[in-house]
Design a protein around this motif. Structure first.
Motif, PDB file in Angstrom:
ATOM      1  N   GLY A   1       1.022  14.223  -9.352  1.00  0.00           N
ATOM      2  CA  GLY A   1       1.473  15.580  -9.151  1.00  0.00           C
ATOM      3  C   GLY A   1       1.835  16.006  -7.749  1.00  0.00           C
ATOM      4  O   GLY A   1       2.235  17.145  -7.548  1.00  0.00           O
ATOM      5  N   SER A   2       1.740  15.160  -6.749  1.00  0.00           N
ATOM      6  CA  SER A   2       2.121  15.550  -5.386  1.00  0.00           C
ATOM      7  C   SER A   2       3.630  15.496  -5.224  1.00  0.00           C
ATOM      8  O   SER A   2       4.309  14.740  -5.914  1.00  0.00           O
ATOM      9  CB  SER A   2       1.478  14.614  -4.364  1.00  0.00           C
ATOM     10  N   GLY A   3       4.146  16.278  -4.277  1.00  0.00           N
ATOM     11  CA  GLY A   3       5.573  16.244  -3.981  1.00  0.00           C
ATOM     12  C   GLY A   3       5.924  14.999  -3.184  1.00  0.00           C
ATOM     13  O   GLY A   3       5.052  14.284  -2.684  1.00  0.00           O
ATOM     14  N   TRP A   4       7.240  14.759  -3.038  1.00  0.00           N
ATOM     15  CA  TRP A   4       7.692  13.568  -2.316  1.00  0.00           C
ATOM     16  C   TRP A   4       7.206  13.559  -0.870  1.00  0.00           C
ATOM     17  O   TRP A   4       6.712  12.547  -0.386  1.00  0.00           O
ATOM     18  CB  TRP A   4       9.215  13.466  -2.353  1.00  0.00           C
TER      19      TRP A   4
ATOM     20  N   SER B   1       0.827  -1.206   0.000  1.00  0.00           N
ATOM     21  CA  SER B   1       0.000   0.000   0.000  1.00  0.00           C
ATOM     22  C   SER B   1       0.861   1.255   0.000  1.00  0.00           C
ATOM     23  O   SER B   1       0.566   2.222  -0.713  1.00  0.00           O
ATOM     24  CB  SER B   1      -0.931  -0.002   1.213  1.00  0.00           C
ATOM     25  N   LEU B   2       1.921   1.254   0.798  1.00  0.00           N
ATOM     26  CA  LEU B   2       2.835   2.408   0.806  1.00  0.00           C
ATOM     27  C   LEU B   2       3.448   2.627  -0.573  1.00  0.00           C
ATOM     28  O   LEU B   2       3.524   3.758  -1.058  1.00  0.00           O
ATOM     29  CB  LEU B   2       3.928   2.209   1.847  1.00  0.00           C
ATOM     30  N   LEU B   3       3.889   1.555  -1.208  1.00  0.00           N
ATOM     31  CA  LEU B   3       4.495   1.646  -2.531  1.00  0.00           C
ATOM     32  C   LEU B   3       3.496   2.149  -3.569  1.00  0.00           C
ATOM     33  O   LEU B   3       3.783   3.083  -4.333  1.00  0.00           O
ATOM     34  CB  LEU B   3       5.047   0.280  -2.955  1.00  0.00           C
ATOM     35  N   ILE B   4       2.311   1.556  -3.593  1.00  0.00           N
ATOM     36  CA  ILE B   4       1.308   1.923  -4.595  1.00  0.00           C
ATOM     37  C   ILE B   4       0.824   3.356  -4.387  1.00  0.00           C
ATOM     38  O   ILE B   4       0.753   4.144  -5.336  1.00  0.00           O
ATOM     39  CB  ILE B   4       0.135   0.921  -4.569  1.00  0.00           C
ATOM     40  N   LEU B   5       0.482   3.705  -3.147  1.00  0.00           N
ATOM     41  CA  LEU B   5      -0.026   5.054  -2.901  1.00  0.00           C
ATOM     42  C   LEU B   5       1.016   6.123  -3.190  1.00  0.00           C
ATOM     43  O   LEU B   5       0.704   7.163  -3.783  1.00  0.00           O
ATOM     44  CB  LEU B   5      -0.532   5.174  -1.465  1.00  0.00           C
ATOM     45  N   THR B   6       2.246   5.884  -2.776  1.00  0.00           N
ATOM     46  CA  THR B   6       3.306   6.858  -3.048  1.00  0.00           C
ATOM     47  C   THR B   6       3.511   7.023  -4.554  1.00  0.00           C
ATOM     48  O   THR B   6       3.630   8.149  -5.057  1.00  0.00           O
ATOM     49  CB  THR B   6       4.626   6.445  -2.368  1.00  0.00           C
ATOM     50  N   THR B   7       3.535   5.922  -5.279  1.00  0.00           N
ATOM     51  CA  THR B   7       3.708   5.977  -6.734  1.00  0.00           C
ATOM     52  C   THR B   7       2.570   6.744  -7.395  1.00  0.00           C
ATOM     53  O   THR B   7       2.809   7.620  -8.245  1.00  0.00           O
ATOM     54  CB  THR B   7       3.777   4.548  -7.316  1.00  0.00           C
ATOM     55  N   LEU B   8       1.333   6.429  -7.020  1.00  0.00           N
ATOM     56  CA  LEU B   8       0.192   7.099  -7.630  1.00  0.00           C
ATOM     57  C   LEU B   8       0.151   8.586  -7.282  1.00  0.00           C
ATOM     58  O   LEU B   8      -0.113   9.428  -8.145  1.00  0.00           O
ATOM     59  CB  LEU B   8      -1.112   6.417  -7.207  1.00  0.00           C
TER      60      LEU B   8
ATOM     61  N   VAL C   1       0.949  11.260   3.138  1.00  0.00           N
ATOM     62  CA  VAL C   1      -0.417  10.816   2.834  1.00  0.00           C
ATOM     63  C   VAL C   1      -0.471   9.297   2.702  1.00  0.00           C
ATOM     64  O   VAL C   1      -1.415   8.656   3.188  1.00  0.00           O
ATOM     65  CB  VAL C   1      -0.945  11.517   1.555  1.00  0.00           C
ATOM     66  N   ALA C   2       0.532   8.681   2.074  1.00  0.00           N
ATOM     67  CA  ALA C   2       0.554   7.227   1.917  1.00  0.00           C
ATOM     68  C   ALA C   2       0.641   6.535   3.271  1.00  0.00           C
ATOM     69  O   ALA C   2      -0.065   5.546   3.521  1.00  0.00           O
ATOM     70  CB  ALA C   2       1.720   6.813   1.023  1.00  0.00           C
ATOM     71  N   VAL C   3       1.495   7.039   4.168  1.00  0.00           N
ATOM     72  CA  VAL C   3       1.654   6.417   5.491  1.00  0.00           C
ATOM     73  C   VAL C   3       0.362   6.549   6.303  1.00  0.00           C
ATOM     74  O   VAL C   3      -0.134   5.569   6.876  1.00  0.00           O
ATOM     75  CB  VAL C   3       2.854   7.037   6.247  1.00  0.00           C
ATOM     76  N   VAL C   4      -0.187   7.751   6.347  1.00  0.00           N
ATOM     77  CA  VAL C   4      -1.409   7.967   7.136  1.00  0.00           C
ATOM     78  C   VAL C   4      -2.565   7.148   6.570  1.00  0.00           C
ATOM     79  O   VAL C   4      -3.292   6.475   7.319  1.00  0.00           O
ATOM     80  CB  VAL C   4      -1.763   9.471   7.187  1.00  0.00           C
TER      81      VAL C   4
END
Length: 157
Positions: free
Chosen positions: A118-121, A106-113, A127-130
């Protein structure tokens, strides 16, 4: 992308037939005329009726609405890549969730998407962690539905 009503109507009927067929495999209760397959079967019948209505509407509209109409967004290469990444993420989760687990995947997929859209790192990771922790907590504690731990099984809480 836009479809004539007949197209989703056909898919709805096919889904309903598969659902009814699966519901017939449920075990029967002794001494009763109905069992656990009753409500899924009734829902499937309702879906078949809805699918038939959509097909009739689609046939009536066939001169005005084409069967499939591709929108302008589908002609842009970036949008096609976005859809491919999204669908690939779903397939990746299905294939790897048992081995890798919900949290890392989930962390990998959400961060990638989030990065792709357009979101920053920093924002993407936070957002992915929360989001991952909230979803995991809701499923595990509130809904009592365990999500796969995968490689994190030794540290499962």
């Amino acid at each position: 992308m836009r479809f004539n009503n007949a197209v989703p109507g056909v898919f709805l009927i096919l889904f309903a037939m598969a659902e009814i067929a699966y519901a017939t495999t449920f075990p029967r209760l002794h001494g009763q005329n109905y069992g656990p397959d009753l409500f899924p079967t009734l829902i499937g019948i309702g879906l078949i009726v809805c699918g038939a209505i959509l097909i009739f509407q689609g046939i009536a509209q066939r001169g005005a609405v084409p069967m499939v109409q591709i929108g302008r967004w589908a002609k842009t290469p970036d949008n096609i890549v976005n859809v491919a990444i999204l669908l690939g993420s779903i397939v990746l989760y299905i294939l790897l969730s048992g081995w890798l687990g919900f949290i890392p995947l989930s962390l990998l997929i959400l961060t990638t998407l989030l990065r792709r859209f357009g979101s920053g790192w920093g924002t993407s990771i936070i957002v992915a962690v929360v989001t991952t922790l909230v979803i995991h907590t809701l499923f595990a504690k509130l809904l009592l539905v365990p999500l796969p731990w995968g490689i994190l099984l030794p540290v499962a809480w």
